[in-house]
Design a protein around this motif. Structure first.
Motif, mmCIF file in Angstrom:
data_model
loop_
_atom_site.group_PDB
_atom_site.id
_atom_site.type_symbol
_atom_site.label_atom_id
_atom_site.label_comp_id
_atom_site.label_asym_id
_atom_site.label_seq_id
_atom_site.Cartn_x
_atom_site.Cartn_y
_atom_site.Cartn_z
ATOM 1 N N SER A 103 33.301 34.244 0.571
ATOM 2 C CA SER A 103 33.743 32.805 0.653
ATOM 3 C C SER A 103 34.271 32.251 1.977
ATOM 4 O O SER A 103 34.128 31.141 2.322
ATOM 5 C CB SER A 103 35.542 32.567 -0.716
ATOM 6 O OG SER A 103 36.048 33.229 0.448
ATOM 7 N N GLY A 154 32.931 31.853 -5.854
ATOM 8 C CA GLY A 154 32.738 30.589 -5.909
ATOM 9 C C GLY A 154 34.220 29.492 -5.344
ATOM 10 O O GLY A 154 34.047 28.930 -5.321
ATOM 11 N N THR A 157 35.938 30.353 -2.224
ATOM 12 C CA THR A 157 35.156 29.500 -1.438
ATOM 13 C C THR A 157 35.311 27.522 -1.871
ATOM 14 O O THR A 157 35.625 26.617 -0.903
ATOM 15 C CB THR A 157 32.981 28.957 -1.390
ATOM 16 O OG1 THR A 157 33.045 30.563 -1.754
ATOM 17 C CG2 THR A 157 32.705 28.450 -0.994
ATOM 18 N N HIS A 203 26.859 30.568 -5.876
ATOM 19 C CA HIS A 203 27.935 32.288 -5.716
ATOM 20 C C HIS A 203 27.406 32.378 -7.094
ATOM 21 O O HIS A 203 28.420 32.693 -7.727
ATOM 22 C CB HIS A 203 29.312 31.332 -5.269
ATOM 23 C CG HIS A 203 29.431 30.828 -4.202
ATOM 24 N ND1 HIS A 203 29.914 31.582 -3.099
ATOM 25 C CD2 HIS A 203 29.497 29.597 -3.653
ATOM 26 C CE1 HIS A 203 29.653 30.802 -1.606
ATOM 27 N NE2 HIS A 203 29.763 29.324 -2.628
ATOM 28 N N CYS A 232 25.182 34.808 -2.811
ATOM 29 C CA CYS A 232 24.832 35.414 -3.196
ATOM 30 C C CYS A 232 23.630 37.002 -3.840
ATOM 31 O O CYS A 232 24.139 37.694 -3.055
ATOM 32 C CB CYS A 232 24.930 34.915 -4.502
ATOM 33 S SG CYS A 232 23.670 33.733 -5.092
#
Length: 320
Positions: A103, A154, A157, A203, A232
């Motif tokens: 992230s 995700g 992030t 992600h 990813c």
């Protein structure tokens, strides 16, 4: 107990050997790339640790003694989990070892694009000091950051991007749209995210439903001048489609840490484009994540072979 490391591009396996010694386990390191090489190296193994080597149904059929597979990392797309489950072989990964690191990297890549950092750096080194190549730049607080895949990484992030001032929206191809994610991020459908996001950050795991999720059709719906970040899996992106979007200006830039072919060939068109930022599948790395990944991968396998429930397992039904 005998554990075979089928393949590992790390500098050492000291972490694995320390865990093995503490549990009286023999560890053998191989350099497998093919099914046949995995079969040969792991013929008498109780467990295997895998990085990129293929573990298919054919491999599993040839290894009747095998009880556990540990994957170095989050994704398990190189392992046939269904075949392993059918043969009662436990499959483990380490789903959260690099959450903070990936992230962090995703946000760093996004900022590098949004602020034109890499292009400006290249210009200065070439004796150019104009802002023209990166115009227009906008304040972060005026931009929408779209997170595709609201799992651990995700979500982390999204929280970090919001802290920087971005308006953050999220979607998850595997989860029905909701009004709001647990982290307080507005949840939208994939198409709506593409239409609104100035930054699209990927992600998601790589599977049949996400292979080439970002293709020509998706890019045609993307907000013109948006930037793409992928930390990813390379296969989530159709590379040729992204190159076309970068050349046409549909995408202002792309920051990619993962690729459909790794390592990225020097003759890849991505290398020659001025509006790309490329890193060598490095988002996962920090000294802390590196140590945790290695230790937990072998600990999961040791636990299964010793009759204990591991910390992480993808098919727990095989233990019953």
């Amino acid at each position: 107990m005998r554990i075979v490391i089928t393949d590992c591009d790390h500098e050492t396996i000291e972490e694995e050997l320390d865990v093995a010694a503490a549990h009286g386990v023999e560890v053998v390191q191989a350099r497998c790339r093919s099914e046949d090489e995995v079969i040969e190296a792991a013929r008498d193994a109780d467990g295997i640790l895998v990085q990129y080597a293929p573990v298919t149904d054919r491999v599993l059929e040839a290894l009747p003694r095998l009880r556990a597979i540990g994957r170095y990392g989050v994704g398990v797309d190189t392992v046939d989990v269904d075949a392993a489950t059918a043969r009662r072989v436990a499959v483990s990964n380490v789903p959260d070892y690099g959450t903070e690191d990936v992230s962090d990297h995703a946000v760093a890549l996004a900022l590098a694009l949004v602020r034109g950092v890499v292009q400006l750096d290249r210009g200065v080194r070439a004796g150019e000091h104009a802002l023209t190549p990166v115009k227009p730049l906008h304040r972060v607080k005026e931009l929408v950051f779209g997170v595709v895949g609201m799992g651990r990484i995700g979500a982390a992030t999204a929280v970090k991007a919001r802290a920087l001032g971005f308006t953050v929206i999220g979607c998850d191809p595997h989860v029905p749209p909701r009004t709001e994610a647990e982290e307080g991020i507005e949840a939208v459908e994939f198409d709506a995210l593409l239409e609104r996001a100035d930054v699209v950050s990927l992600h998601v795991p790589l599977d049949a439903s996400t292979h080439h999720l970002v293709d020509d059709a998706a890019l045609s719906r993307t907000k013109e001048g948006a930037v793409l970040v992928n930390t990813c899996r390379g296969g989530v992106v159709d590379t040729a489609a992204v190159v076309r979007a970068l050349r046409s200006g549909r995408l202002k830039g792309a920051a990619l840490d993962v690729f459909e072919e790794e390592p990225l060939p020097l003759d890849s068109p991505l290398v020659g484009l001025p509006n790309t930022v490329l890193t060598p599948h490095a988002a996962w790395y920090s000294e802390e994540s590196y140590s945790e990944l290695k230790r937990r991968t072998i600990e999961n396998v040791v636990d299964v072979c010793a009759g204990r429930t591991p910390r992480n397992i993808l098919n727990p039904e095989v233990l019953s």
